[in-house]
Motif scaffolding. Structure first.
Motif, mmCIF file in Angstrom:
data_model
loop_
_atom_site.group_PDB
_atom_site.id
_atom_site.type_symbol
_atom_site.label_atom_id
_atom_site.label_comp_id
_atom_site.label_asym_id
_atom_site.label_seq_id
_atom_site.Cartn_x
_atom_site.Cartn_y
_atom_site.Cartn_z
ATOM 1 N N LEU A 265 12.454 -14.410 -21.728
ATOM 2 C CA LEU A 265 13.122 -14.655 -23.006
ATOM 3 C C LEU A 265 13.592 -16.101 -23.102
ATOM 4 O O LEU A 265 13.581 -16.840 -22.112
ATOM 5 C CB LEU A 265 14.293 -13.704 -23.189
ATOM 6 N N SER A 266 14.031 -16.465 -24.294
ATOM 7 C CA SER A 266 14.558 -17.812 -24.509
ATOM 8 C C SER A 266 15.841 -18.013 -23.700
ATOM 9 O O SER A 266 16.673 -17.110 -23.594
ATOM 10 C CB SER A 266 14.841 -18.018 -25.999
ATOM 11 N N LEU A 267 15.993 -19.204 -23.158
ATOM 12 C CA LEU A 267 17.198 -19.516 -22.381
ATOM 13 C C LEU A 267 18.450 -19.352 -23.235
ATOM 14 O O LEU A 267 19.500 -18.930 -22.741
ATOM 15 C CB LEU A 267 17.103 -20.945 -21.834
ATOM 16 N N ASN A 268 18.349 -19.626 -24.523
ATOM 17 C CA ASN A 268 19.506 -19.494 -25.421
ATOM 18 C C ASN A 268 19.960 -18.049 -25.577
ATOM 19 O O ASN A 268 21.129 -17.788 -25.903
ATOM 20 C CB ASN A 268 19.171 -20.070 -26.802
ATOM 21 N N ASP A 269 19.038 -17.087 -25.378
ATOM 22 C CA ASP A 269 19.366 -15.669 -25.561
ATOM 23 C C ASP A 269 19.637 -14.944 -24.241
ATOM 24 O O ASP A 269 19.797 -13.714 -24.239
ATOM 25 C CB ASP A 269 18.210 -14.962 -26.280
ATOM 26 N N TYR A 270 19.709 -15.686 -23.150
ATOM 27 C CA TYR A 270 19.798 -15.044 -21.839
ATOM 28 C C TYR A 270 21.016 -14.130 -21.729
ATOM 29 O O TYR A 270 20.924 -13.008 -21.204
ATOM 30 C CB TYR A 270 19.825 -16.102 -20.742
ATOM 31 N N ARG A 271 22.158 -14.575 -22.218
ATOM 32 C CA ARG A 271 23.394 -13.781 -22.096
ATOM 33 C C ARG A 271 23.483 -12.687 -23.154
ATOM 34 O O ARG A 271 24.385 -11.844 -23.090
ATOM 35 C CB ARG A 271 24.613 -14.699 -22.199
ATOM 36 N N ALA A 272 22.561 -12.684 -24.116
ATOM 37 C CA ALA A 272 22.626 -11.682 -25.179
ATOM 38 C C ALA A 272 21.868 -10.402 -24.838
ATOM 39 O O ALA A 272 21.923 -9.431 -25.603
ATOM 40 C CB ALA A 272 22.062 -12.279 -26.474
ATOM 41 N N VAL A 273 21.172 -10.376 -23.705
ATOM 42 C CA VAL A 273 20.394 -9.201 -23.302
ATOM 43 C C VAL A 273 21.109 -8.479 -22.173
ATOM 44 O O VAL A 273 21.589 -9.101 -21.214
ATOM 45 C CB VAL A 273 18.972 -9.627 -22.869
#
Length: 321
Positions: A265-273
């Protein structure tokens, strides 16, 4: 000294004689050319047919552009211009052709006066071959077809795009005779080759239409290609295995109870998963149907932020207690 002067004088006289000879030779040649061009010649000139006043909804469906060979009688001077450029005859479909069934018919005897005007009064038309042109036509139709992207895009290490490459528009109108556009199911783009991509993609790309369809037209010649490129990374979770459709009177023991899942996934979305975005299921009914001694696990991803995911194991062993 006297001998040297005498030699130079002789050479000078000889040189002047040669110059005078050359001048007279050139004048004689020009007089010959003018004389020849003043004579009357009979020559055949090919004319390529172009159409004007063709109804907007009609299109000529010939496989090749027709030509007529016009034999003329005129002075050589008049013929010179016809040897240095291609000649085009503008066939006035509305006024100089008649309609028969699904074709236009052009007769040389009816259209030759237009040729006469084009050639001028000093040129006499001897004959026109062929003396009849049959021009089949079709009614223009429009068909909307999808656009297929031909691309080879290699991203730099650690970079990717979450969404698919976006095409604007993603479909296009093909315009032409109905019997021809019927065979068209899609239109391809020209090849898009990009290497080591780190930045967003935003470019115009031409469309590729096979030459066999040269009579057909597209509603536009280029489309826009866009994609947002981001830094990507990989993560892992241990996801519990769930058994579906297990009867109440059946008790089993299975292994492993958890399967490691890696996701991209995108590095920007890492904490959102989170782990709850992934489900691993095994179906007991499938085992009964197949007779296998193991479950085949299925991975369900409930997050649009995950580009791809895979399980580290593709079997779940079990025993019935």
């Amino acid at each position: 000294m006297l001998t040297s002067l005498q030699t130079k004088l002789v050479r000078s006289l000889k040189s002047k004689k040669l110059n005078v000879f050359g001048l007279f030779f050139l004048l004689a040649f020009l007089i010959l050319v003018v004389t020849k061009l003043s004579e009357t010649y009979v020559e055949t000139i090919p004319f390529t047919i172009a159409y004007k006043n063709l109804p907007d909804r009609n299109v000529i469906t010939l496989d090749s552009i027709p030509k007529v060979n016009v034999t003329v009688s005129t002075h050589g001077f008049n013929l010179l211009s016809y040897y240095f450029q291609d000649q085009i005859y503008q066939l006035d479909v509305e006024n100089n052709a008649s309609m028969y069934k699904s074709s236009y018919v052009w007769l040389a005897e009816k259209g030759s006066y237009v040729l006469k005007e084009q050639l001028g009064n000093s040129v006499k038309i001897v004959s026109v071959k062929p003396d009849t042109l049959i021009l089949p036509f079709g009614t223009l139709s429009v068909k909307r077809v999808p656009i297929v992207l031909k691309s080879k895009i290699n991203f730099a290490s650690g970079y990717d795009t979450l969404e698919a490459i976006e095409m604007k528009p993603d479909s296009i109108d093909v315009i032409g005779a109905e019997e021809e556009i019927y065979t068209i199911d899609f239109v391809e783009t020209k090849s898009l080759i990009l290497e080591n991509i780190k930045l967003d993609i935003n470019t115009n790309l031409g469309l590729e239409f096979p030459g066999v369809y040269k009579r057909l037209k597209l509603s536009q010649e280029t489309i826009q290609i866009k994609a947002t490129v981001e830094k990507f990374t990989e993560g892992t979770f241990d996801i519990p295995v769930t058994i579906l459709n297990l009867p109440n009177d059946v008790e089993i023991n299975y292994f492993p109870k958890h399967i490691k899942v890696s996701y991209y996934l995108s590095l920007n979305d890492y904490r959102a998963v989170e782990p709850s975005d992934f489900i691993i299921q095994c179906n007991y009914n499938e085992v009964l149907r197949s007779g296998n001694e193991y479950f085949k696990p299925y991975l369900i991803v409930n997050s649009v932020k995950v580009k791809s995911a895979r399980m580290k194991q593709n079997k779940v062993e079990y025993i019935i207690k």
